[in-house]
Design a protein around this motif. Structure first.
Motif, mmCIF file in Angstrom:
data_model
loop_
_atom_site.group_PDB
_atom_site.id
_atom_site.type_symbol
_atom_site.label_atom_id
_atom_site.label_comp_id
_atom_site.label_asym_id
_atom_site.label_seq_id
_atom_site.Cartn_x
_atom_site.Cartn_y
_atom_site.Cartn_z
ATOM 1 N N VAL A 1 -11.725 -16.845 -3.618
ATOM 2 C CA VAL A 1 -10.934 -18.233 -3.926
ATOM 3 C C VAL A 1 -9.527 -17.928 -3.947
ATOM 4 O O VAL A 1 -8.813 -18.630 -3.238
ATOM 5 C CB VAL A 1 -11.554 -18.935 -5.267
ATOM 6 N N LYS A 2 -9.012 -16.929 -4.366
ATOM 7 C CA LYS A 2 -7.752 -16.714 -4.514
ATOM 8 C C LYS A 2 -6.867 -16.568 -3.121
ATOM 9 O O LYS A 2 -5.966 -17.161 -2.602
ATOM 10 C CB LYS A 2 -7.154 -15.372 -5.175
ATOM 11 N N ALA A 3 -7.575 -15.868 -2.230
ATOM 12 C CA ALA A 3 -7.128 -15.757 -0.802
ATOM 13 C C ALA A 3 -7.212 -17.138 -0.138
ATOM 14 O O ALA A 3 -6.358 -17.470 0.597
ATOM 15 C CB ALA A 3 -8.269 -14.891 -0.081
ATOM 16 N N ASN A 4 -8.106 -17.981 -0.520
ATOM 17 C CA ASN A 4 -8.178 -19.496 0.080
ATOM 18 C C ASN A 4 -6.900 -20.171 -0.247
ATOM 19 O O ASN A 4 -6.294 -21.018 0.502
ATOM 20 C CB ASN A 4 -9.437 -20.136 -0.159
ATOM 21 N N PHE A 5 -6.668 -20.171 -1.686
ATOM 22 C CA PHE A 5 -5.586 -20.959 -2.073
ATOM 23 C C PHE A 5 -4.158 -20.027 -1.656
ATOM 24 O O PHE A 5 -3.162 -20.937 -1.503
ATOM 25 C CB PHE A 5 -5.581 -20.889 -3.786
ATOM 26 N N ASP A 6 -4.110 -18.909 -1.340
ATOM 27 C CA ASP A 6 -2.904 -18.331 -0.843
ATOM 28 C C ASP A 6 -2.825 -18.968 0.484
ATOM 29 O O ASP A 6 -1.464 -19.297 0.912
ATOM 30 C CB ASP A 6 -3.038 -16.820 -0.756
ATOM 31 N N LEU B 1 -7.302 -31.999 -1.713
ATOM 32 C CA LEU B 1 -6.655 -31.553 -0.308
ATOM 33 C C LEU B 1 -5.658 -32.425 0.397
ATOM 34 O O LEU B 1 -4.852 -32.145 0.975
ATOM 35 C CB LEU B 1 -7.732 -30.860 0.417
ATOM 36 N N VAL B 2 -6.215 -33.649 0.604
ATOM 37 C CA VAL B 2 -5.468 -34.914 1.155
ATOM 38 C C VAL B 2 -4.216 -34.933 0.498
ATOM 39 O O VAL B 2 -3.183 -35.260 1.084
ATOM 40 C CB VAL B 2 -6.377 -36.143 1.422
ATOM 41 N N ILE C 1 -1.918 -27.676 -6.144
ATOM 42 C CA ILE C 1 -2.703 -26.480 -5.801
ATOM 43 C C ILE C 1 -2.935 -25.725 -7.016
ATOM 44 O O ILE C 1 -4.189 -25.040 -7.156
ATOM 45 C CB ILE C 1 -1.721 -25.763 -4.867
ATOM 46 N N ASN C 2 -1.847 -25.477 -7.951
ATOM 47 C CA ASN C 2 -2.331 -24.804 -9.267
ATOM 48 C C ASN C 2 -3.383 -25.470 -9.941
ATOM 49 O O ASN C 2 -4.287 -24.599 -10.583
ATOM 50 C CB ASN C 2 -1.067 -24.563 -10.089
ATOM 51 N N ARG D 1 -1.269 -22.132 0.028
ATOM 52 C CA ARG D 1 0.235 -22.069 -0.342
ATOM 53 C C ARG D 1 1.069 -21.631 0.746
ATOM 54 O O ARG D 1 2.211 -22.151 0.798
ATOM 55 C CB ARG D 1 0.308 -20.832 -1.218
ATOM 56 N N SER D 2 0.641 -20.699 1.670
ATOM 57 C CA SER D 2 1.466 -20.349 2.687
ATOM 58 C C SER D 2 2.041 -21.731 3.593
ATOM 59 O O SER D 2 3.012 -21.354 4.192
ATOM 60 C CB SER D 2 0.554 -19.592 3.862
#
Ligand code: ASP
Ligand code: MG
Length: 436
Positions: free
Chosen positions: A91-96, A44-45, A63-64, A99-100
């Motif tokens: 998990v998808k919501a967290n990655f979205d 994440l860093v 990210i992917n 991505r935002s």
């Protein structure tokens, strides 16, 4: 009630998460603090780094990859489609959310939101796994109770109040799960307790609920009495005083975050270091009990630079040390060890970013010599000054090794020696031979 903290490697794979749930479902209603899966916070860093550098494609790729890793974990962890789908959505919501941030201005604020995702995900995964197994565990969102003030210090009163409110809401829970590391700041924004801060979370929670014990579960069998990478035949230390643990933590025994000791010490809650790989091993107990006269451990801190300032002007003068220390302060460089004589002072630093400027300023006050590539060796135990014999045992061990500085008297729990990096290994070894 106990607080049990599991670090990144302890929840580092689906199997490890299953192992952890075996350990925590022991019939006790405890609070479980979880780190992000190992490697996640570093990733994440890295993602944030790409976004600071305005490279959304670079960030996107990482990210992917990270998201895929989590999909794999979910597939392996849950038995039923229902739970797989539930966590996939989460998990998808967290990655979205991550991505935002690739589309907009990127600042410290966004970075902290990204850094929080690791703990949010790991705690959700474990909590839902417990639920799938029929355990009535409840997730306590750290962002609802963990808070730092304007100075970045934990707000103990707020934490205690909010956490007890949350616990009261779920009196019938079997277990409580929460996130380490993450918190809100004085402005209500998502923030964190600095890297490695999950230990700190555990200690703050322990103090807030007046826990019977705080357990820090890692993948090592407690704190060792010397560095096993350099010395053969080291053994775990069974009991440490809080002060001894603090000295060791600062000197590179990395298994316990230094700040973690403080809230536990102040509230006198014992901290036990345990090993997930060997759950029945006794580990290390850190408490306010002192074993009289016992030397506990040796640790080393690398990449130390020693600076000596010698001046006839120091003799019988006052204000000399202040001038010297002020120079380090003005270059925001912390000093570790200090020793003095009537005509000079030696001190050590590990941050050499401003070394040249510091030396230029010091030369106004005396003759300056520098020794780099040094190592601080610290010996920790009950070394109250009225105890006798420990100094001679240490010096006897050092009889064939050149020592640049010796410091004792700053605390009752520590003697520090400064040696050349090339002598580190044999210093650690001879101290182990003579002291343990
Ligand atoms: N996940 C955070 C880190 O890697 C906090 C922790 O593990 O203690 O620094
Ligand atoms: Mg850690």
């Amino acid at each position: 009630m106990k607080v049990l903290k599991f670090g990144g490697t302890s929840v580092g794979s689906a199997q490890r998460m299953k192992d952890v749930t075996q350990l925590i479902c022991n019939g006790e209603k405890n609070i479980i603090v979880l780190s992000a899966m190992s490697g996640t916070t570093n990733t994440l860093v890295e993602i944030s780094d790409y976004l600071y550098k305005k490279n959304p494609d670079g960030a996107g790729e990482i990210i992917n990859t990270l998201e895929k890793k989590y999909f794999g974990v979910i597939e392996e962890l849950y038995a039923t489609r229902e739970y797989k789908d539930k966590t996939l959505d989460y998990v998808k919501a967290n990655f979205d959310c991550i991505r935002s941030f690739t589309k907009d201005l990127f600042t410290l604020f966004e970075e902290k939101v990204i850094l929080a995702q690791g703990e949010l995900i790991s705690s959700e995964l474990v909590n839902l796994y417990l639920n799938e197994c029929g355990v009535k565990s409840v997730l306590l969102p750290a962002l609802d109770y963990m808070r730092i003030d304007k100075n970045g210090e934990p707000d103990a009163v707020y934490i205690k109040e909010k956490l007890s409110e949350l616990l009261e809401k779920h009196p019938n829970a079997d277990l409580y799960i929460t996130q380490g590391y993450i918190c809100r700041n004085a402005y209500g924004e998502i923030d964190n307790l600095q890297r490695g801060g999950s230990d700190y979370t555990a200690s703050l929670i322990g103090a807030a609920v007046n826990a019977d014990e705080i357990q820090i579960w890692t993948d090592i069998d407690g704190m060792h009495n010397n560095d096993p990478r350099f010395v053969e035949g080291t053994s775990p230390v069974r009991n440490l005083h809080f002060e001894e643990a603090a000295e060791l933590a600062y000197f590179g025994a990395k298994i316990l975050h230094p700040t973690c000791v403080l809230p536990a010490k102040l509230t006198n809650i014992p901290v036990r270091l345990l090993n997930t790989m060997e759950p029945n091993a006794p580990g290390t107990l850190i408490s306010n009990n002192l074993e009289k006269g016992k030397i506990k451990a040796v640790a080393a801190k690398d990449n130390i630079t020693a600076i000596k300032i010698k001046s006839g002007r120091m003799l019988l003068a006052y204000g000399f040390l202040r001038k010297v220390f002020e120079i380090f302060e003005s270059y925001q460089t912390p000093i570790d060890m200090v020793t003095t004589s009537e005509v000079g002072v030696s001190l050590t630093i590990d941050n050499i970013k401003n070394l040249q400027d510091i030396l230029d300023d010091l030369k106004k006050y005396g003759t300056v010599t520098v020794d780099d590539n040094m190592v601080i060796i610290c010996i920790v135990g009950d070394m109250e000054w009225e105890n006798i014999g420990f100094e001679s045992r240490i010096l006897e061990a050092m009889k064939d090794i050149p020592v640049r500085m010796i410091a004792y008297g700053g605390s009752n729990y520590n003697i520090s020696l400064l040696v050349k990096a090339e002598d580190k290994k044999r210093t650690l070894q001879t101290l182990s031979n003579h002291l343990f």
